[in-house]
Scaffold this motif. Structure first.
Motif, mmCIF file in Angstrom:
data_model
loop_
_atom_site.group_PDB
_atom_site.id
_atom_site.type_symbol
_atom_site.label_atom_id
_atom_site.label_comp_id
_atom_site.label_asym_id
_atom_site.label_seq_id
_atom_site.Cartn_x
_atom_site.Cartn_y
_atom_site.Cartn_z
ATOM 1 N N ASP A 1 -8.126 -7.206 1.674
ATOM 2 C CA ASP A 1 -7.162 -5.591 2.547
ATOM 3 C C ASP A 1 -6.389 -6.126 3.850
ATOM 4 N N GLU A 2 -6.712 -6.936 4.177
ATOM 5 C CA GLU A 2 -5.946 -7.370 5.706
ATOM 6 C C GLU A 2 -4.118 -7.109 5.169
ATOM 7 N N GLN A 3 -4.257 -8.055 3.665
ATOM 8 C CA GLN A 3 -2.455 -7.919 3.828
ATOM 9 C C GLN A 3 -2.308 -6.105 4.289
ATOM 10 N N PHE A 4 -1.922 -5.286 4.053
ATOM 11 C CA PHE A 4 -2.128 -4.390 4.781
ATOM 12 C C PHE A 4 -1.901 -3.983 6.167
ATOM 13 N N ASP A 5 -2.590 -4.807 7.101
ATOM 14 C CA ASP A 5 -2.873 -4.468 8.241
ATOM 15 C C ASP A 5 -1.238 -4.701 9.147
ATOM 16 N N SER A 6 -0.762 -5.599 9.265
ATOM 17 C CA SER A 6 0.811 -5.266 10.227
ATOM 18 C C SER A 6 1.264 -4.307 9.334
ATOM 19 N N ARG A 7 1.072 -3.367 8.652
ATOM 20 C CA ARG A 7 1.927 -2.221 8.049
ATOM 21 C C ARG A 7 1.306 -1.205 7.888
ATOM 22 N N ALA A 8 0.289 -1.489 8.853
ATOM 23 C CA ALA A 8 -1.005 0.024 8.818
ATOM 24 C C ALA A 8 -0.632 0.661 10.275
ATOM 25 N N VAL A 9 -1.289 2.144 10.612
ATOM 26 C CA VAL A 9 -1.308 3.186 11.936
ATOM 27 C C VAL A 9 -2.721 3.644 11.662
ATOM 28 N N LEU A 10 -3.376 2.462 12.269
ATOM 29 C CA LEU A 10 -4.565 3.321 12.762
ATOM 30 C C LEU A 10 -5.175 4.604 13.108
ATOM 31 N N PHE A 11 -6.613 6.239 12.484
ATOM 32 C CA PHE A 11 -6.068 6.564 13.834
ATOM 33 C C PHE A 11 -7.956 7.060 13.814
ATOM 34 N N ALA A 12 -8.590 7.458 15.031
ATOM 35 C CA ALA A 12 -10.044 7.037 15.100
ATOM 36 C C ALA A 12 -10.204 9.146 15.509
ATOM 37 N N TYR A 13 -11.065 9.262 16.052
ATOM 38 C CA TYR A 13 -11.637 10.740 16.569
ATOM 39 C C TYR A 13 -12.796 10.355 16.763
ATOM 40 N N GLY A 14 -12.964 10.917 18.259
ATOM 41 C CA GLY A 14 -13.914 11.243 18.421
ATOM 42 C C GLY A 14 -14.402 11.447 19.966
ATOM 43 N N THR B 1 -12.471 7.167 11.248
ATOM 44 C CA THR B 1 -11.548 7.135 11.279
ATOM 45 C C THR B 1 -10.402 7.228 10.115
ATOM 46 N N PHE B 2 -9.243 7.109 9.866
ATOM 47 C CA PHE B 2 -8.165 7.202 8.785
ATOM 48 C C PHE B 2 -7.255 5.548 9.362
ATOM 49 N N ARG B 3 -6.101 5.744 8.051
ATOM 50 C CA ARG B 3 -5.046 4.760 8.391
ATOM 51 C C ARG B 3 -4.072 5.139 7.074
ATOM 52 N N ILE B 4 -2.986 4.437 7.625
ATOM 53 C CA ILE B 4 -2.027 4.931 6.912
ATOM 54 C C ILE B 4 -1.438 3.626 6.980
ATOM 55 N N VAL B 5 -0.757 3.266 5.594
ATOM 56 C CA VAL B 5 -0.516 2.151 5.254
ATOM 57 C C VAL B 5 1.668 2.141 5.303
ATOM 58 N N HIS B 6 2.066 1.682 5.908
ATOM 59 C CA HIS B 6 2.977 2.262 6.042
ATOM 60 C C HIS B 6 4.194 1.220 4.775
ATOM 61 N N ARG B 7 5.044 1.071 3.251
ATOM 62 C CA ARG B 7 6.086 0.370 2.142
ATOM 63 C C ARG B 7 6.414 -0.209 3.476
ATOM 64 N N ALA B 8 7.231 0.189 4.088
ATOM 65 C CA ALA B 8 8.080 -1.213 5.214
ATOM 66 C C ALA B 8 7.513 -0.266 6.860
ATOM 67 N N TYR B 9 7.582 -1.830 7.449
ATOM 68 C CA TYR B 9 6.579 -1.108 8.697
ATOM 69 C C TYR B 9 7.023 -2.118 9.846
ATOM 70 N N GLY B 10 8.067 -1.539 10.957
ATOM 71 C CA GLY B 10 8.158 -2.665 11.868
ATOM 72 C C GLY B 10 8.742 -4.193 10.919
ATOM 73 N N GLY B 11 9.947 -3.919 10.003
ATOM 74 C CA GLY B 11 10.859 -4.968 9.808
ATOM 75 C C GLY B 11 10.304 -5.648 8.113
ATOM 76 N N LYS C 1 4.002 -3.976 -0.467
ATOM 77 C CA LYS C 1 3.679 -3.123 -1.795
ATOM 78 C C LYS C 1 2.164 -2.282 -0.712
ATOM 79 N N LEU C 2 2.536 -1.005 -1.299
ATOM 80 C CA LEU C 2 1.539 -0.057 -0.788
ATOM 81 C C LEU C 2 -0.001 -0.592 -1.856
ATOM 82 N N PRO C 3 -0.893 -0.487 -1.010
ATOM 83 C CA PRO C 3 -2.433 0.058 -1.348
ATOM 84 C C PRO C 3 -2.429 0.184 -2.903
ATOM 85 N N VAL C 4 -1.843 1.100 -3.361
ATOM 86 C CA VAL C 4 -2.184 1.747 -4.730
ATOM 87 C C VAL C 4 -1.527 0.685 -5.665
#
Length: 191
Positions: A25-38, A48-58, A62-65
């Motif tokens: 799972d850690e391979q997606f960390d550099s391309r992920a944006v995390l959301f939290a509600y409280g 909590t929820f996470r959006i993983v980008h195919r390309a992000y910050g250079g 791959k997407l997890p899928v």
């Protein structure tokens, strides 16, 4: 926050599945944006929820899928830097989950993203209805994704995850659907 999202998802999924890997799972960390509600900033988030980008910050990857054993999956083409996958939704109550996804979908639309994917276990009727009925996502025909080590807890059989997708119009409608279902536009922490 990354570790909180990962730990929550690992614990939540361990009720039904075995084979989760933090290392994978850690391979997606550099391309992920995390959301939290409280309800309080000084307390653990209620969703909590996470959006993983195919390309992000250079960084492109791959997407997890796209990392599983893919059957009949249409690979991304064209505007890949605007394609994302929503993953790791965890919540205390359903309305908390709707609130965090509502915020993430509003964020998706504000960033001009092109396409969003999710996967769900077809045996999980709650997530299937959430993705297809409430969010209005469409199944990618015949697309099934299998992550080799990730299996059902009771039978140890591989899970054949179904893939659903949406575009800007789908997600604009999803915001309205979520609000009709009780989600409220609350501040969401984007990390």
């Amino acid at each position: 926050m990354t570790q909180i999202v990962r730990r929550r998802f690992r614990l939540s999924s361990s009720k039904y599945y075995v084979g989760w890997s933090d290392g994978f799972d850690e391979q997606f960390d550099s391309r992920a944006v995390l959301f939290a509600y409280g309800e309080r900033p000084d307390a653990d988030p209620l969703a909590t929820f996470r959006i993983v980008h195919r390309a992000y910050g250079g960084v492109v990857g791959k997407l997890p899928v796209e990392t599983g054993d893919i059957s009949a999956f249409v690979h991304l083409d064209g505007d890949v830097d605007r394609a994302v996958e929503g993953t790791s939704l965890c919540y205390v109550k359903a309305v908390h989950g709707m609130n965090v996804v509502h915020g993430a979908v509003r964020w998706f639309l504000s960033k001009g993203l092109h396409r969003g994917y999710v996967i769900h276990d077809p045996r999980n009727k709650i997530m299937r209805r959430f993705h297809l009925d409430l969010l209005g996502l469409k199944l990618v025909p015949n697309a099934k994704v299998i992550f080799g080590s990730f299996k059902r807890r009771r039978t140890l059989e591989p899970v054949e995850w179904h893939v659903a997708q949406g575009d800007e119009e789908t997600f604009a409608n999803a915001v309205k659907n979520l609000e009709r279902a009780g989600a409220v536009p609350v501040p969401i922490v984007e990390v």
